[in-house]
Scaffold this motif. Structure first.
Motif, mmCIF file in Angstrom:
data_model
loop_
_atom_site.group_PDB
_atom_site.id
_atom_site.type_symbol
_atom_site.label_atom_id
_atom_site.label_comp_id
_atom_site.label_asym_id
_atom_site.label_seq_id
_atom_site.Cartn_x
_atom_site.Cartn_y
_atom_site.Cartn_z
ATOM 1 N N THR A 2 -6.634 84.856 9.425
ATOM 2 C CA THR A 2 -6.557 86.282 9.710
ATOM 3 C C THR A 2 -6.924 87.066 8.455
ATOM 4 O OG1 THR A 2 -4.256 86.489 9.043
ATOM 5 C CG2 THR A 2 -4.675 85.855 11.348
ATOM 6 N N ALA A 3 -7.065 88.375 8.625
ATOM 7 C CA ALA A 3 -7.429 89.234 7.500
ATOM 8 C C ALA A 3 -6.323 89.292 6.449
ATOM 9 C CB ALA A 3 -7.757 90.629 8.006
ATOM 10 N N GLU A 4 -5.137 88.848 6.763
ATOM 11 C CA GLU A 4 -4.003 88.946 5.850
ATOM 12 C C GLU A 4 -3.778 87.710 4.992
ATOM 13 O OE1 GLU A 4 -2.271 91.828 5.471
ATOM 14 O OE2 GLU A 4 -3.818 92.585 6.810
ATOM 15 N N THR A 5 -4.564 86.669 5.137
ATOM 16 C CA THR A 5 -4.324 85.453 4.369
ATOM 17 C C THR A 5 -4.767 85.626 2.922
ATOM 18 O OG1 THR A 5 -6.473 84.491 4.859
ATOM 19 C CG2 THR A 5 -4.679 84.004 6.412
ATOM 20 N N PRO A 6 -4.071 84.975 1.996
ATOM 21 C CA PRO A 6 -4.458 85.073 0.575
ATOM 22 C C PRO A 6 -5.885 84.626 0.304
ATOM 23 C CG PRO A 6 -2.262 84.152 0.771
ATOM 24 C CD PRO A 6 -2.829 84.251 2.169
ATOM 25 N N LEU A 7 -6.405 83.672 1.062
ATOM 26 C CA LEU A 7 -7.777 83.224 0.834
ATOM 27 C C LEU A 7 -8.786 84.339 1.086
ATOM 28 C CD1 LEU A 7 -7.759 79.600 2.280
ATOM 29 C CD2 LEU A 7 -7.778 80.319 -0.107
ATOM 30 N N ASN A 8 -8.466 85.253 1.982
ATOM 31 C CA ASN A 8 -9.366 86.374 2.237
ATOM 32 C C ASN A 8 -9.283 87.417 1.129
ATOM 33 O OD1 ASN A 8 -10.321 85.260 4.578
ATOM 34 N ND2 ASN A 8 -8.933 86.389 5.903
ATOM 35 N N ARG A 9 -8.294 87.317 0.272
ATOM 36 C CA ARG A 9 -8.124 88.285 -0.807
ATOM 37 C C ARG A 9 -8.616 87.739 -2.140
ATOM 38 N NH1 ARG A 9 -2.450 91.096 -0.368
ATOM 39 N NH2 ARG A 9 -3.362 92.949 0.547
ATOM 40 N N ILE A 10 -9.250 86.601 -2.126
ATOM 41 C CA ILE A 10 -9.643 85.938 -3.366
ATOM 42 C C ILE A 10 -10.577 86.798 -4.216
ATOM 43 C CG2 ILE A 10 -11.710 84.615 -2.747
ATOM 44 C CD1 ILE A 10 -10.038 82.153 -3.808
ATOM 45 N N ASP A 11 -11.372 87.648 -3.592
ATOM 46 C CA ASP A 11 -12.276 88.530 -4.332
ATOM 47 C C ASP A 11 -11.691 89.928 -4.547
ATOM 48 O OD1 ASP A 11 -14.280 86.621 -4.654
ATOM 49 O OD2 ASP A 11 -15.119 87.053 -2.681
ATOM 50 N N ASP A 12 -10.461 90.147 -4.120
ATOM 51 C CA ASP A 12 -9.807 91.448 -4.241
ATOM 52 C C ASP A 12 -9.292 91.623 -5.673
ATOM 53 O OD1 ASP A 12 -8.215 93.700 -4.127
ATOM 54 O OD2 ASP A 12 -7.093 93.073 -2.352
ATOM 55 N N ASP A 13 -9.869 92.568 -6.411
ATOM 56 C CA ASP A 13 -9.468 92.804 -7.801
ATOM 57 C C ASP A 13 -8.022 93.249 -7.943
ATOM 58 O OD1 ASP A 13 -11.785 92.041 -9.019
ATOM 59 O OD2 ASP A 13 -12.456 94.067 -9.507
ATOM 60 N N ASP A 14 -7.450 93.789 -6.879
ATOM 61 C CA ASP A 14 -6.093 94.320 -6.952
ATOM 62 C C ASP A 14 -5.029 93.359 -6.431
ATOM 63 O OD1 ASP A 14 -6.881 96.802 -8.074
ATOM 64 O OD2 ASP A 14 -7.566 97.436 -6.098
ATOM 65 N N TYR A 15 -5.442 92.202 -5.951
ATOM 66 C CA TYR A 15 -4.488 91.231 -5.414
ATOM 67 C C TYR A 15 -3.737 90.555 -6.560
ATOM 68 C CZ TYR A 15 -2.538 87.370 -2.765
ATOM 69 O OH TYR A 15 -1.675 86.481 -2.191
ATOM 70 N N PRO A 16 -2.411 90.644 -6.584
ATOM 71 C CA PRO A 16 -1.633 90.080 -7.689
ATOM 72 C C PRO A 16 -1.456 88.569 -7.561
ATOM 73 C CG PRO A 16 -0.183 91.126 -6.118
ATOM 74 C CD PRO A 16 -1.583 91.361 -5.623
ATOM 75 N N ALA A 17 -2.423 87.819 -8.010
ATOM 76 C CA ALA A 17 -2.448 86.378 -7.799
ATOM 77 C C ALA A 17 -1.990 85.565 -8.999
ATOM 78 C CB ALA A 17 -3.864 85.951 -7.413
ATOM 79 N N CYS A 18 -1.872 86.175 -10.164
ATOM 80 C CA CYS A 18 -1.677 85.428 -11.397
ATOM 81 C C CYS A 18 -0.268 85.623 -11.954
ATOM 82 C CB CYS A 18 -2.715 85.922 -12.403
ATOM 83 S SG CYS A 18 -3.023 84.795 -13.726
ATOM 84 N N THR A 19 0.415 84.534 -12.247
ATOM 85 C CA THR A 19 1.740 84.616 -12.856
ATOM 86 C C THR A 19 1.637 85.041 -14.315
ATOM 87 O OG1 THR A 19 1.715 82.328 -13.584
ATOM 88 C CG2 THR A 19 2.609 82.764 -11.368
ATOM 89 N N MET A 20 2.752 85.445 -14.875
ATOM 90 C CA MET A 20 2.751 85.873 -16.272
ATOM 91 C C MET A 20 2.305 84.741 -17.197
ATOM 92 S SD MET A 20 5.748 87.309 -18.738
ATOM 93 C CE MET A 20 5.588 89.036 -18.381
#
Length: 112
Positions: A2-20
């Motif tokens: 679906t459009a809400e899965t993290p894989l669809n956000r992989i190119d989203d610059d604003d997606y908070p994917a990285c831990t400290m």
């Protein structure tokens, strides 16, 4: 997917994917540096339920620029005072370019 899965956000610059920890490792800095530029309000990492900070690619780019300035001798706070207006100026330029592309006839008249 679906459009809400993290894989669809992989190119989203604003997606908070990285831990400290991962962000600090990628930037070659310490978590304390990331906390310092957060306190200076250069970046505002997302804090999900667990409370751990998560960073987006956009925030990592700002942090990398601040790190460059610190490496050149600026304090973290001074670096943030430089990066914030730089980022705002870049955003204004992108917005202006987008408007010019949408209304090419008007931009020609404004230049005359």
């Amino acid at each position: 997917m679906t459009a809400e899965t993290p894989l669809n956000r992989i190119d989203d610059d604003d997606y908070p994917a990285c831990t400290m920890g991962r962000a600090a490792e990628m930037l070659g800095t310490t978590p304390a540096f990331l906390r310092a530029i957060g306190e200076a309000r250069l970046i505002t990492p997302l804090r999900p339920e667990g409370g751990h900070r998560r960073y987006s690619r956009y925030e990592l780019r700002l942090a990398a620029r601040a790190r460059e300035l610190v490496d050149q001798g600026a304090s973290a706070e001074a670096a943030c005072r430089i990066v914030i207006p730089e980022d705002r100026l870049e955003e204004a330029r992108r917005s202006d370019e987008g408007l010019r592309q949408r209304c090419p006839d008007r931009s020609d008249k404004a230049d005359a």
